[in-house]
Design a protein around this motif. Sequence first.
Motif, PDB file in Angstrom:
ATOM      1  N   UNK A 165      47.844  36.118  40.599  1.00 53.30           N
ATOM      2  CA  UNK A 165      48.654  36.854  41.567  1.00 53.30           C
ATOM      3  C   UNK A 165      48.239  38.325  41.612  1.00 53.30           C
ATOM      4  N   UNK A 166      47.937  38.892  40.447  1.00 50.76           N
ATOM      5  CA  UNK A 166      47.485  40.291  40.393  1.00 50.76           C
ATOM      6  C   UNK A 166      46.129  40.427  41.053  1.00 50.76           C
ATOM      7  N   UNK A 167      45.241  39.481  40.790  1.00 51.06           N
ATOM      8  CA  UNK A 167      43.926  39.505  41.434  1.00 51.06           C
ATOM      9  C   UNK A 167      44.071  39.458  42.960  1.00 51.06           C
ATOM     10  N   UNK A 187      46.734  48.459  39.873  1.00 47.20           N
ATOM     11  CA  UNK A 187      45.870  48.444  38.690  1.00 47.20           C
ATOM     12  C   UNK A 187      46.682  48.732  37.436  1.00 47.20           C
ATOM     13  N   UNK A 188      47.794  49.462  37.565  1.00 44.75           N
ATOM     14  CA  UNK A 188      48.684  49.654  36.422  1.00 44.75           C
ATOM     15  C   UNK A 188      49.311  48.327  36.018  1.00 44.75           C
ATOM     16  N   UNK A 189      49.631  47.517  37.016  1.00 43.66           N
ATOM     17  CA  UNK A 189      50.176  46.193  36.730  1.00 43.66           C
ATOM     18  C   UNK A 189      49.161  45.372  35.940  1.00 43.66           C
ATOM     19  N   UNK A 190      47.867  45.523  36.268  1.00 38.17           N
ATOM     20  CA  UNK A 190      46.803  44.827  35.551  1.00 38.17           C
ATOM     21  C   UNK A 190      46.680  45.359  34.112  1.00 38.17           C
ATOM     22  N   UNK A 191      46.789  46.673  33.970  1.00 32.99           N
ATOM     23  CA  UNK A 191      46.740  47.313  32.650  1.00 32.99           C
ATOM     24  C   UNK A 191      47.893  46.818  31.783  1.00 32.99           C
ATOM     25  N   UNK A 193      49.588  44.042  32.155  1.00 29.65           N
ATOM     26  CA  UNK A 193      49.407  42.613  31.910  1.00 29.65           C
ATOM     27  C   UNK A 193      48.454  42.387  30.731  1.00 29.65           C
ATOM     28  N   UNK A 194      47.339  43.117  30.714  1.00 38.09           N
ATOM     29  CA  UNK A 194      46.369  42.966  29.628  1.00 38.09           C
ATOM     30  C   UNK A 194      46.982  43.352  28.289  1.00 38.09           C
ATOM     31  N   UNK A 195      47.717  44.453  28.281  1.00 33.87           N
ATOM     32  CA  UNK A 195      48.327  44.909  27.036  1.00 33.87           C
ATOM     33  C   UNK A 195      49.433  43.972  26.554  1.00 33.87           C
ATOM     34  N   UNK A 196      50.084  43.306  27.481  1.00 35.15           N
ATOM     35  CA  UNK A 196      51.169  42.385  27.102  1.00 35.15           C
ATOM     36  C   UNK A 196      50.638  41.059  26.590  1.00 35.15           C
ATOM     37  N   UNK A 197      49.440  40.677  27.050  1.00 36.84           N
ATOM     38  CA  UNK A 197      48.949  39.338  26.744  1.00 36.84           C
ATOM     39  C   UNK A 197      47.686  39.284  25.892  1.00 36.84           C
ATOM     40  N   UNK A 233      35.733  47.245  43.211  1.00 37.20           N
ATOM     41  CA  UNK A 233      36.974  47.967  43.497  1.00 37.20           C
ATOM     42  C   UNK A 233      37.806  48.139  42.230  1.00 37.20           C
ATOM     43  N   UNK A 234      37.930  47.070  41.449  1.00 41.56           N
ATOM     44  CA  UNK A 234      38.706  47.149  40.212  1.00 41.56           C
ATOM     45  C   UNK A 234      38.066  48.102  39.215  1.00 41.56           C
ATOM     46  N   UNK A 235      36.748  48.069  39.120  1.00 41.21           N
ATOM     47  CA  UNK A 235      36.036  48.972  38.221  1.00 41.21           C
ATOM     48  C   UNK A 235      36.375  50.431  38.545  1.00 41.21           C
ATOM     49  N   UNK A 236      36.303  50.776  39.811  1.00 41.57           N
ATOM     50  CA  UNK A 236      36.572  52.155  40.222  1.00 41.57           C
ATOM     51  C   UNK A 236      38.046  52.509  40.038  1.00 41.57           C
ATOM     52  N   UNK A 237      38.923  51.583  40.375  1.00 37.26           N
ATOM     53  CA  UNK A 237      40.368  51.852  40.227  1.00 37.26           C
ATOM     54  C   UNK A 237      40.752  52.000  38.761  1.00 37.26           C
ATOM     55  N   UNK A 238      40.161  51.193  37.891  1.00 38.11           N
ATOM     56  CA  UNK A 238      40.450  51.285  36.464  1.00 38.11           C
ATOM     57  C   UNK A 238      39.929  52.607  35.885  1.00 38.11           C
TER      58      UNK A 238
END
Length: 246
Positions: A165-167, A187-191, A193-197, A233-238
């Motif tokens: 869903x995030x993707x 991208x914060x939501x992705x950050x 998510x990674x930290x939570x899982x 896009x994700x690389x640049x946003x991160x």
Amino acid sequence: MKVKEVAELTGISVRTLHHYDEIGLLSPGRRSESGYREYSDVDLETLQQILFFRELGFPLKKIKDVLNSPSFDRKEALILQRTMLLEKRSRLDQMIHLVEKTIQHAEGEIHMSNEEKFEGFDFRHNPYEKEARERWGDKAVDQSNAKLAGMSEEEQKAMGEKMNAIYRELAALRQESPASEEAQAAIKEWYDFLNSNFGSYSLDAFKGLGQMYVADERFTKNIDKFGKGLAQFMCEAMGVFADRIR
């Protein structure tokens, strides 16, 4: 250095260097009064990066995308290239050994069981785990593996659906600026998510992961299934996210 001198130094043809210039992959920083291309030490460092990526099988377009990324870091790229080259060397050594044994088997010198004939082929390991351990250490990877092992099938499915869903959300925004408010919120939501899982990600690790999305074609291929250009896009946003939070 003039183009002919660079060709003699590196073994690359003048024609190839001209092609790199034409496609914007490597354009010399200056030209002489007579119009000849002149390569600086910085240009030669970039050329070295290009050749490392070419050795690893990266297409020119992908190399250009990586080098032009605002978050590109030369040292980070060298570390990743070293890891991938070591992995490639190890796999080649295994294949050479297997071929030599197979030749001996064909000539009747030894007998190989069916299992031995395929002992060099192993597609069961996680192709990203070695890079992850190299970048973020054994603890982070082991924590992630332990958490996944402790989840039920339903929990793993729910986590996968959340990740997808995030993707999809990010894919819908990929035509926008990676620095836009919407992109940074996603991208914060992705950050989070990674930290939570998957353990604790520092900002440097998060930015480095984004660089791997474009530096490693395996990541790019999987991420871009949600939309062409999503990995870039994700690389640049991160990268923007990590730099802003510091």
